[in-house]
Design a protein around this motif. Structure first.
Motif, mmCIF file in Angstrom:
data_model
loop_
_atom_site.group_PDB
_atom_site.id
_atom_site.type_symbol
_atom_site.label_atom_id
_atom_site.label_comp_id
_atom_site.label_asym_id
_atom_site.label_seq_id
_atom_site.Cartn_x
_atom_site.Cartn_y
_atom_site.Cartn_z
ATOM 1 N N ALA A 34 0.830 -1.202 0.000
ATOM 2 C CA ALA A 34 0.000 0.000 0.000
ATOM 3 C C ALA A 34 0.867 1.255 0.000
ATOM 4 C CB ALA A 34 -0.930 -0.004 1.209
ATOM 5 N N ALA A 35 2.012 1.205 0.643
ATOM 6 C CA ALA A 35 2.891 2.372 0.733
ATOM 7 C C ALA A 35 3.699 2.594 -0.536
ATOM 8 C CB ALA A 35 3.823 2.216 1.925
ATOM 9 N N THR A 36 3.963 1.544 -1.284
ATOM 10 C CA THR A 36 4.799 1.656 -2.473
ATOM 11 C C THR A 36 4.253 2.645 -3.492
ATOM 12 O OG1 THR A 36 5.681 -0.550 -2.121
ATOM 13 C CG2 THR A 36 5.925 0.357 -4.316
ATOM 14 N N PRO A 37 2.971 2.602 -3.863
ATOM 15 C CA PRO A 37 2.471 3.605 -4.814
ATOM 16 C C PRO A 37 2.562 5.024 -4.258
ATOM 17 C CG PRO A 37 0.949 1.766 -4.695
ATOM 18 C CD PRO A 37 1.969 1.583 -3.604
ATOM 19 N N LEU A 38 2.366 5.174 -2.963
ATOM 20 C CA LEU A 38 2.468 6.484 -2.344
ATOM 21 C C LEU A 38 3.903 7.000 -2.432
ATOM 22 C CD1 LEU A 38 1.060 8.744 -0.809
ATOM 23 C CD2 LEU A 38 1.572 7.525 1.300
ATOM 24 N N ALA A 39 4.855 6.130 -2.163
ATOM 25 C CA ALA A 39 6.265 6.525 -2.254
ATOM 26 C C ALA A 39 6.629 6.882 -3.689
ATOM 27 C CB ALA A 39 7.152 5.393 -1.747
ATOM 28 N N ALA A 40 6.121 6.135 -4.634
ATOM 29 C CA ALA A 40 6.391 6.427 -6.042
ATOM 30 C C ALA A 40 5.769 7.759 -6.440
ATOM 31 C CB ALA A 40 5.860 5.309 -6.926
ATOM 32 N N GLN A 41 4.589 8.025 -5.938
ATOM 33 C CA GLN A 41 3.917 9.284 -6.235
ATOM 34 C C GLN A 41 4.700 10.465 -5.649
ATOM 35 O OE1 GLN A 41 -0.010 9.714 -4.529
ATOM 36 N NE2 GLN A 41 -0.661 11.046 -6.197
ATOM 37 N N GLU A 42 5.193 10.307 -4.442
ATOM 38 C CA GLU A 42 5.992 11.372 -3.819
ATOM 39 C C GLU A 42 7.294 11.590 -4.582
ATOM 40 O OE1 GLU A 42 5.308 13.587 -1.367
ATOM 41 O OE2 GLU A 42 3.302 12.771 -1.589
ATOM 42 N N LYS A 74 6.472 13.577 -7.660
ATOM 43 C CA LYS A 74 6.254 14.984 -7.320
ATOM 44 C C LYS A 74 7.582 15.706 -7.135
ATOM 45 C CE LYS A 74 1.803 14.742 -4.934
ATOM 46 N NZ LYS A 74 1.141 14.913 -3.627
ATOM 47 N N GLN A 75 8.506 15.068 -6.435
ATOM 48 C CA GLN A 75 9.819 15.678 -6.188
ATOM 49 C C GLN A 75 10.579 15.849 -7.497
ATOM 50 O OE1 GLN A 75 11.172 16.830 -2.997
ATOM 51 N NE2 GLN A 75 12.176 17.888 -4.655
ATOM 52 N N ASP A 76 10.545 14.838 -8.351
ATOM 53 C CA ASP A 76 11.212 14.912 -9.655
ATOM 54 C C ASP A 76 10.642 16.061 -10.480
ATOM 55 O OD1 ASP A 76 12.853 13.924 -11.925
ATOM 56 O OD2 ASP A 76 10.881 13.416 -12.764
ATOM 57 N N CYS A 77 9.327 16.161 -10.537
ATOM 58 C CA CYS A 77 8.683 17.230 -11.306
ATOM 59 C C CYS A 77 9.019 18.594 -10.723
ATOM 60 C CB CYS A 77 7.174 17.015 -11.366
ATOM 61 S SG CYS A 77 6.669 15.620 -12.399
ATOM 62 N N GLN A 78 9.101 18.687 -9.403
ATOM 63 C CA GLN A 78 9.450 19.962 -8.780
ATOM 64 C C GLN A 78 10.873 20.370 -9.135
ATOM 65 O OE1 GLN A 78 7.368 22.178 -6.994
ATOM 66 N NE2 GLN A 78 9.131 23.395 -7.615
ATOM 67 N N TRP A 98 5.245 23.898 -16.442
ATOM 68 C CA TRP A 98 6.037 22.670 -16.580
ATOM 69 C C TRP A 98 5.646 21.666 -15.491
ATOM 70 C CZ3 TRP A 98 9.969 21.674 -20.202
ATOM 71 C CH2 TRP A 98 10.659 20.476 -20.014
ATOM 72 N N LEU A 99 5.509 22.156 -14.268
ATOM 73 C CA LEU A 99 5.150 21.286 -13.152
ATOM 74 C C LEU A 99 3.804 20.630 -13.393
ATOM 75 C CD1 LEU A 99 5.772 20.215 -10.303
ATOM 76 C CD2 LEU A 99 4.691 22.277 -9.398
ATOM 77 N N GLU A 100 2.845 21.403 -13.824
ATOM 78 C CA GLU A 100 1.505 20.862 -14.090
ATOM 79 C C GLU A 100 1.551 19.782 -15.157
ATOM 80 O OE1 GLU A 100 -2.735 22.406 -15.876
ATOM 81 O OE2 GLU A 100 -1.476 23.856 -14.832
ATOM 82 N N LEU A 101 2.256 20.044 -16.243
ATOM 83 C CA LEU A 101 2.349 19.041 -17.322
ATOM 84 C C LEU A 101 3.089 17.791 -16.862
ATOM 85 C CD1 LEU A 101 3.071 21.329 -20.395
ATOM 86 C CD2 LEU A 101 0.990 20.027 -19.931
ATOM 87 N N CYS A 102 4.139 17.990 -16.118
ATOM 88 C CA CYS A 102 4.936 16.863 -15.622
ATOM 89 C C CYS A 102 4.097 15.961 -14.723
ATOM 90 C CB CYS A 102 6.159 17.373 -14.875
ATOM 91 S SG CYS A 102 7.249 16.095 -14.240
ATOM 92 N N LEU A 103 3.331 16.566 -13.839
ATOM 93 C CA LEU A 103 2.519 15.780 -12.902
ATOM 94 C C LEU A 103 1.389 15.030 -13.616
ATOM 95 C CD1 LEU A 103 2.337 18.266 -9.912
ATOM 96 C CD2 LEU A 103 3.609 16.101 -10.016
ATOM 97 N N GLN A 104 0.970 15.527 -14.772
ATOM 98 C CA GLN A 104 -0.096 14.863 -15.518
ATOM 99 C C GLN A 104 0.383 13.614 -16.247
ATOM 100 O OE1 GLN A 104 -1.844 17.746 -18.142
ATOM 101 N NE2 GLN A 104 -2.724 18.921 -16.473
ATOM 102 N N GLN A 105 1.678 13.494 -16.432
ATOM 103 C CA GLN A 105 2.228 12.356 -17.181
ATOM 104 C C GLN A 105 2.326 11.129 -16.314
ATOM 105 O OE1 GLN A 105 5.868 13.453 -19.081
ATOM 106 N NE2 GLN A 105 4.931 15.107 -20.183
#
Length: 98
Positions: free
Chosen positions: A11-19, A22-26, A91-98
């Motif tokens: 359950a935590a793995t997708p959350l960690a990947a999502q975080e 987010k950091q990469d896009c930032q 850029w951030l918005e587009l990155c997060l949508q991918q």
């Protein structure tokens, strides 16, 4: 007990990947902002990598490789857009949508 630990991990793995995404896009957006600032400061396109490096960026060093790739995109924008638009936010918005 092991079964519960596996479920929590899965359950935590997708959350960690999502975080991580987010950091990469930032970080990418931070690079765009630095390039946009260089353009506003009238830095020549070929001098952008050195100018950005001189600004002591806080992102990891591996993001510096993106500077020569993103710079042409920023420099082809109209100067009025460079002054008025937040390219990093776009850029951030587009990155997060991918």
């Amino acid at each position: 007990m092991l079964r519960l630990a596996i479920i929590v991990f899965l359950a935590a793995t997708p959350l960690a990947a999502q975080e991580a995404k987010k950091q990469d896009c930032q970080y990418q957006a931070d690079v765009v902002a630095a390039i946009q600032k260089a353009r506003l400061d009238k830095v020549k396109e070929r001098d952008v990598p050195d100018a950005v490096a001189a600004s002591a960026p806080t992102w990891p060093d591996n993001y510096n490789a993106a500077i020569p790739l993103i710079t042409p995109w920023v420099y082809e924008q109209k100067m009025r857009d460079i002054r008025k638009k937040d390219l990093a936010a776009a850029w951030l918005e587009l990155c997060l949508q991918q």
